[in-house]
Each structure stands twice: as C-alpha cells, then as structure tokens.
Design an enzyme around this catalytic site. Sequence first.
Site, short mmCIF file in Angstrom:
data_model
loop_
_atom_site.label_atom_id
_atom_site.label_comp_id
_atom_site.label_asym_id
_atom_site.label_seq_id
_atom_site.Cartn_x
_atom_site.Cartn_y
_atom_site.Cartn_z
N ASN A 8 0.80 -1.08 0.03
CA ASN A 8 -0.08 0.06 0.06
C ASN A 8 0.96 1.31 -0.04
OD1 ASN A 8 -1.43 2.34 1.11
ND2 ASN A 8 -3.12 0.98 1.82
N ASP A 10 0.03 4.52 -0.22
CA ASP A 10 -0.97 5.84 0.47
C ASP A 10 0.25 6.97 0.92
OD1 ASP A 10 -3.14 4.54 -0.28
OD2 ASP A 10 -3.93 4.21 1.55
N HIS A 11 1.09 6.40 1.76
CA HIS A 11 1.68 7.53 2.65
C HIS A 11 3.08 7.87 1.75
CE1 HIS A 11 -0.91 6.75 5.76
NE2 HIS A 11 -0.64 5.69 5.89
N ARG A 19 3.40 18.94 0.99
CA ARG A 19 3.97 20.22 0.23
C ARG A 19 3.20 20.46 -1.05
NH1 ARG A 19 8.99 22.26 1.70
NH2 ARG A 19 8.78 22.22 3.86
N HIS A 44 -5.71 3.76 -1.23
CA HIS A 44 -7.04 3.80 -0.81
C HIS A 44 -7.28 5.34 -1.57
CE1 HIS A 44 -9.52 4.53 3.08
NE2 HIS A 44 -10.34 4.48 1.87
N ARG A 46 -9.59 8.08 -0.81
CA ARG A 46 -10.33 8.54 0.19
C ARG A 46 -11.16 9.64 -0.43
NH1 ARG A 46 -8.62 6.65 5.61
NH2 ARG A 46 -10.32 7.87 6.32
N ARG A 50 -6.98 13.04 0.88
CA ARG A 50 -5.94 13.31 1.67
C ARG A 50 -4.35 12.89 1.05
NH1 ARG A 50 -6.83 10.08 7.28
NH2 ARG A 50 -9.07 11.11 7.08
N HIS A 51 -4.48 11.84 0.46
CA HIS A 51 -3.32 11.28 -0.15
C HIS A 51 -3.19 10.93 -1.67
CE1 HIS A 51 -5.04 7.58 1.24
NE2 HIS A 51 -4.44 7.60 2.64
N GLU A 71 -8.72 0.76 -2.37
CA GLU A 71 -9.88 0.60 -1.37
C GLU A 71 -10.65 1.75 -1.59
OE1 GLU A 71 -7.40 0.79 2.09
OE2 GLU A 71 -6.24 -0.98 1.71
N THR A 101 -6.65 6.72 10.08
CA THR A 101 -6.49 5.65 9.05
C THR A 101 -7.76 4.54 9.35
OG1 THR A 101 -5.33 3.72 8.52
CG2 THR A 101 -5.19 4.01 10.66
N THR A 102 -7.94 3.64 8.58
CA THR A 102 -9.23 2.90 8.69
C THR A 102 -9.58 2.43 10.10
OG1 THR A 102 -8.84 1.96 6.28
CG2 THR A 102 -10.51 0.93 7.42
N GLU A 152 -10.75 -9.28 3.44
CA GLU A 152 -9.63 -9.11 3.98
C GLU A 152 -9.85 -9.01 5.52
OE1 GLU A 152 -7.27 -5.53 2.37
OE2 GLU A 152 -6.10 -5.52 4.39
N HIS A 192 -3.60 -4.35 7.97
CA HIS A 192 -3.68 -3.43 9.05
C HIS A 192 -2.74 -3.57 10.01
CE1 HIS A 192 -5.43 0.45 10.50
NE2 HIS A 192 -5.85 0.42 9.24
N GLY A 193 -1.87 -2.64 10.07
CA GLY A 193 -0.84 -2.51 11.09
C GLY A 193 0.28 -3.47 11.22
N GLY A 214 1.13 -1.33 4.11
CA GLY A 214 1.34 -0.04 3.72
C GLY A 214 2.36 0.86 4.69
N HIS A 215 1.78 1.17 5.80
CA HIS A 215 2.51 2.24 6.59
C HIS A 215 3.95 1.75 7.05
CE1 HIS A 215 3.72 4.67 10.26
NE2 HIS A 215 2.97 5.47 9.46
#
Length: 242
Positions: A8, A10-11, A19, A44, A46, A50-51, A71, A101-102, A152, A192-193, A214-215
Amino acid sequence: MPARLGVNIDHVATLRQARGTHEPEPVAAALLAQSAGAHGITIHLRADRRHIQERDARLLKEILAIPLNIESAATADGLEAVVPVKPAWVTLVPETREEPTTQGGLDVLFLHAHLRQIIRELHASQIRVSLFVDPQAEQVKMAAKLEADAVELNTGVYADLAPGTDPATELARLRESARLGSRLGMKILAGHGLNLQNVGLIAVIPEVEELNIGHSIVGRAVLVGMERAVREMLALTNEGMA
Ligand code: PXP
C-alpha cells in the site's frame, strides 16, 4: 503457499501532499515495489483525497504489470471515482473524515442490502470485490452470502496489542475466520498495522493468500529505499528474493 504481498503506497502520496508538489511520486514508488517482487499495489482513494488522487489511480492502472487494488468507501461517490479506473480489485472499507486511518472492519451484517447492490455493480464492471472485515464468523459468513470474491481480515487489533500481551486469542480469531472464509469459497487476505515484527505469525496462517501492508513499508522505505523495504518484508513472508 507463501502469502503474496500487496504494498500500500498511500503514504508516499501523504508525503507529496504535505507540500502539494510533485514529489515523492507514488507511481515511481509502485514501480520500485513491483521490481522488488511485490505481488500487487494497493491505494485508498479516500473521499477527502488526503493522499492518493484520481490521477495516481489512473496512472498506476496504466503502468503496473501487477494487479491494482483500490480501497474505497462503499458510497456512490467512491464508486464513481473508482469504477472508471477498472482496477483488478476494489476493497470496500469503512471511512470517516476524522480517522487517521481505517478504524475497524466494515459492518457487513448491518450494511448487507447496500453492499449487495454495490458488489453487483462492481462485478458487472468485471472488478473483483474484497470486503475488509473484522475476524468474526458472522461477518465472514455474510460476506460469502453477498458473493464477495475475498475478505481482508482486519489485523488491527492483533497489531495494536500492548507489548508483552499474549496474542493467542486474536490469532485464534484470525485463524478461525480465515478457515471459515476459505471453506466458504472466498480468497483470504489480511492487513492493517502489520510490520517486520508482527507479520510472521499472520503470514503462516495457511489460508491467508495475501497480506496488504502500507505504513511500515513506506516508513522503512524513507530510511532504506523502497526496494530494500519490500525485500525485507518479502523475506518474512517466505518469498525472499535477496
Ligand atoms: N488494509 C486496509 C483495508 C487498509 O485500510 C489499510 C490502510 O490503508 C491497510 C490494509 C494497510 O494498513 P497499514 O498501513 O497499517 O499497513
């Protein structure tokens, strides 16, 4: 079969949006993840954008050789943005504007009539559907009734256990839900996580075909580069290429 790895990104887009410039480029990150051996890319889209932006989704679909999973909230606006991109997969997730996050899985029992309609629409566009659910038998059974192609399983509670806590109860929930979902004919994903420390116990659940992470990968990529970060994760999901 070792679990496949969906990365993922996203980040990477979060950093770009901080920026409002053109870097770092999420498409470049996805290509590096792909060349390091990732089996899929997840984003994702959203509602608050936001990303990830629609432009990212379009470019990724055009350029990737591995499947794209988007997502999305189970809303008309969400689908209107996602369907034209024609990703291989859509994962329906709960979404609120305030959450970082979700938070938790979709309540498939409560939303079943609404989800049935959305799943039909996505199938009519040749898009496979995964539902992000908490590891509970009733949620998994309803996902199968709604003809989801996959569930998932939310590993968030497992991942958030305080250090030193015995993960046995959470792992048992995940294992039982994975077994049930697989018996009901769905593909089983988890995410997740997850990170380098906690992924091992999830990757060995036999029915889990794919992990979405992801993160922790993007966080590690900031320090060591995307390809190395992906290879480190693949090594722990038994697919190491290094
Ligand atoms: N799976 C789902 C359904 C998610 O919403 C997310 C976060 O976007 C992930 C997996 C990845 O979670 P993390 O960033 O904590 O690895």
